[in-house]
Design a protein around this motif. Structure first.
Motif, mmCIF file in Angstrom:
data_model
loop_
_atom_site.group_PDB
_atom_site.id
_atom_site.type_symbol
_atom_site.label_atom_id
_atom_site.label_comp_id
_atom_site.label_asym_id
_atom_site.label_seq_id
_atom_site.Cartn_x
_atom_site.Cartn_y
_atom_site.Cartn_z
ATOM 1 N N ARG A 122 -14.096 -1.603 -0.917
ATOM 2 C CA ARG A 122 -14.360 -2.513 -2.048
ATOM 3 C C ARG A 122 -13.639 -2.053 -3.324
ATOM 4 N NH1 ARG A 122 -18.942 -2.578 0.950
ATOM 5 N NH2 ARG A 122 -20.009 -0.917 -0.183
ATOM 6 N N LEU A 123 -13.630 -0.751 -3.560
ATOM 7 C CA LEU A 123 -12.937 -0.229 -4.750
ATOM 8 C C LEU A 123 -11.438 -0.474 -4.658
ATOM 9 C CD1 LEU A 123 -14.880 3.119 -5.266
ATOM 10 C CD2 LEU A 123 -14.870 1.146 -6.812
ATOM 11 N N GLN A 124 -10.865 -0.297 -3.474
ATOM 12 C CA GLN A 124 -9.428 -0.544 -3.300
ATOM 13 C C GLN A 124 -9.117 -2.028 -3.474
ATOM 14 O OE1 GLN A 124 -7.809 0.739 0.459
ATOM 15 N NE2 GLN A 124 -5.711 0.680 -0.312
ATOM 16 N N GLU A 125 -9.932 -2.896 -2.869
ATOM 17 C CA GLU A 125 -9.731 -4.346 -3.000
ATOM 18 C C GLU A 125 -9.814 -4.791 -4.458
ATOM 19 O OE1 GLU A 125 -12.630 -6.119 -0.404
ATOM 20 O OE2 GLU A 125 -11.697 -5.223 1.374
ATOM 21 N N ALA A 126 -10.660 -4.120 -5.247
ATOM 22 C CA ALA A 126 -10.820 -4.455 -6.664
ATOM 23 C C ALA A 126 -9.740 -3.810 -7.532
ATOM 24 C CB ALA A 126 -12.205 -4.015 -7.150
ATOM 25 N N GLY A 127 -8.870 -3.010 -6.930
ATOM 26 C CA GLY A 127 -7.805 -2.364 -7.692
ATOM 27 C C GLY A 127 -8.278 -1.177 -8.520
ATOM 28 N N LEU A 128 -9.411 -0.581 -8.137
ATOM 29 C CA LEU A 128 -9.972 0.529 -8.909
ATOM 30 C C LEU A 128 -9.570 1.895 -8.354
ATOM 31 C CD1 LEU A 128 -13.523 -0.938 -9.577
ATOM 32 C CD2 LEU A 128 -11.441 -1.176 -10.938
ATOM 33 N N ILE A 129 -9.139 1.931 -7.080
ATOM 34 C CA ILE A 129 -8.623 3.160 -6.479
ATOM 35 C C ILE A 129 -7.428 2.807 -5.599
ATOM 36 C CG2 ILE A 129 -10.895 4.296 -6.422
ATOM 37 C CD1 ILE A 129 -10.770 3.894 -3.297
ATOM 38 N N THR A 130 -6.665 3.842 -5.254
ATOM 39 C CA THR A 130 -5.619 3.703 -4.244
ATOM 40 C C THR A 130 -5.924 4.678 -3.113
ATOM 41 O OG1 THR A 130 -4.195 5.347 -5.306
ATOM 42 C CG2 THR A 130 -3.855 3.025 -5.922
ATOM 43 N N ARG A 131 -5.482 4.313 -1.925
ATOM 44 C CA ARG A 131 -5.586 5.186 -0.743
ATOM 45 C C ARG A 131 -4.213 5.187 -0.086
ATOM 46 N NH1 ARG A 131 -10.910 3.405 2.627
ATOM 47 N NH2 ARG A 131 -10.183 1.344 2.102
ATOM 48 N N GLU A 132 -3.624 6.360 -0.027
ATOM 49 C CA GLU A 132 -2.297 6.513 0.556
ATOM 50 C C GLU A 132 -2.357 7.529 1.686
ATOM 51 O OE1 GLU A 132 0.240 4.663 -0.461
ATOM 52 O OE2 GLU A 132 -0.908 3.780 -2.106
ATOM 53 N N PRO A 133 -1.514 7.372 2.705
ATOM 54 C CA PRO A 133 -1.477 8.383 3.765
ATOM 55 C C PRO A 133 -1.076 9.745 3.182
ATOM 56 C CG PRO A 133 -0.252 6.409 4.402
ATOM 57 C CD PRO A 133 -0.604 6.261 2.956
ATOM 58 N N ASP A 134 -1.712 10.779 3.669
ATOM 59 C CA ASP A 134 -1.385 12.151 3.264
ATOM 60 C C ASP A 134 -0.104 12.551 3.995
ATOM 61 O OD1 ASP A 134 -1.170 14.905 2.925
ATOM 62 O OD2 ASP A 134 -3.305 15.276 3.222
ATOM 63 N N PRO A 135 0.971 12.884 3.265
ATOM 64 C CA PRO A 135 2.221 13.246 3.938
ATOM 65 C C PRO A 135 2.068 14.473 4.846
ATOM 66 C CG PRO A 135 2.495 13.259 1.533
ATOM 67 C CD PRO A 135 1.074 12.923 1.827
ATOM 68 N N GLY A 136 1.097 15.323 4.554
ATOM 69 C CA GLY A 136 0.878 16.512 5.366
ATOM 70 C C GLY A 136 -0.002 16.271 6.576
ATOM 71 N N ASP A 137 -0.717 15.135 6.589
ATOM 72 C CA ASP A 137 -1.627 14.816 7.692
ATOM 73 C C ASP A 137 -1.804 13.299 7.715
ATOM 74 O OD1 ASP A 137 -3.658 14.418 9.535
ATOM 75 O OD2 ASP A 137 -5.084 15.772 8.566
#
Length: 140
Positions: free
Chosen positions: A70-85
């Motif tokens: 919900r936070l990501q959909e609202a533009g309040l957080i981002t979630r990106e793949p961890d380049p190390g994992d």
């Protein structure tokens, strides 16, 4: 030793009232209590993985996935793949998430100031110091 009520008996009604007041304050900001907890953890600290965030806020990592969605959909957080994992996701608060969390915190603390005004200044300062000390000594 002087008889006194247990701390839980004294603090439970206060904490219950504070939580109810926070829920009412958070509603106009469009965030839930869990969203506020997550935004606060991200605003106060470095970028975290979902697992590290769950541990920091004392929640099971599967419990916060819906909140993160919900936070990501609202533009309040981002979630990106961890380049190390590639299985892990790195979380970050957005500028809008930071603005909304800080506005909510200001409104929450405004209400707390009205409550704290019932204490004389010396008692108020001692209460806040004591509460901070105890909060920092409770295991997460």
């Amino acid at each position: 030793m002087t008889e006194r009520r247990d701390l839980a008996a004294m603090l439970h009604p206060l904490v219950k009232a504070l939580i109810a007041a926070e829920i009412r304050v958070l509603e106009p900001h469009g965030i839930s209590m869990w969203a506020y907890v997550v935004l606060s953890a991200l605003d106060d600290g470095p970028v975290r993985t979902q697992a590290a965030l769950a541990e920091a806020v004392g929640a099971d990592k599967t419990r916060i996935i819906g909140t993160l969605d919900r936070l990501q959909e609202a533009g309040l957080i981002t979630r990106e793949p961890d380049p190390g994992d590639r299985r892990a996701r790195l979380l970050a608060i957005t500028d809008e998430g930071r603005r909304r969390r800080r506005a909510a915190r200001a409104d929450i603390q405004e209400g707390e100031e009205r409550l704290l005004a019932a204490l004389p200044p010396g008692d108020r300062a001692a209460f806040l110091r004591g509460a901070e000390t105890l909060a920092n000594n409770v295991a997460p």
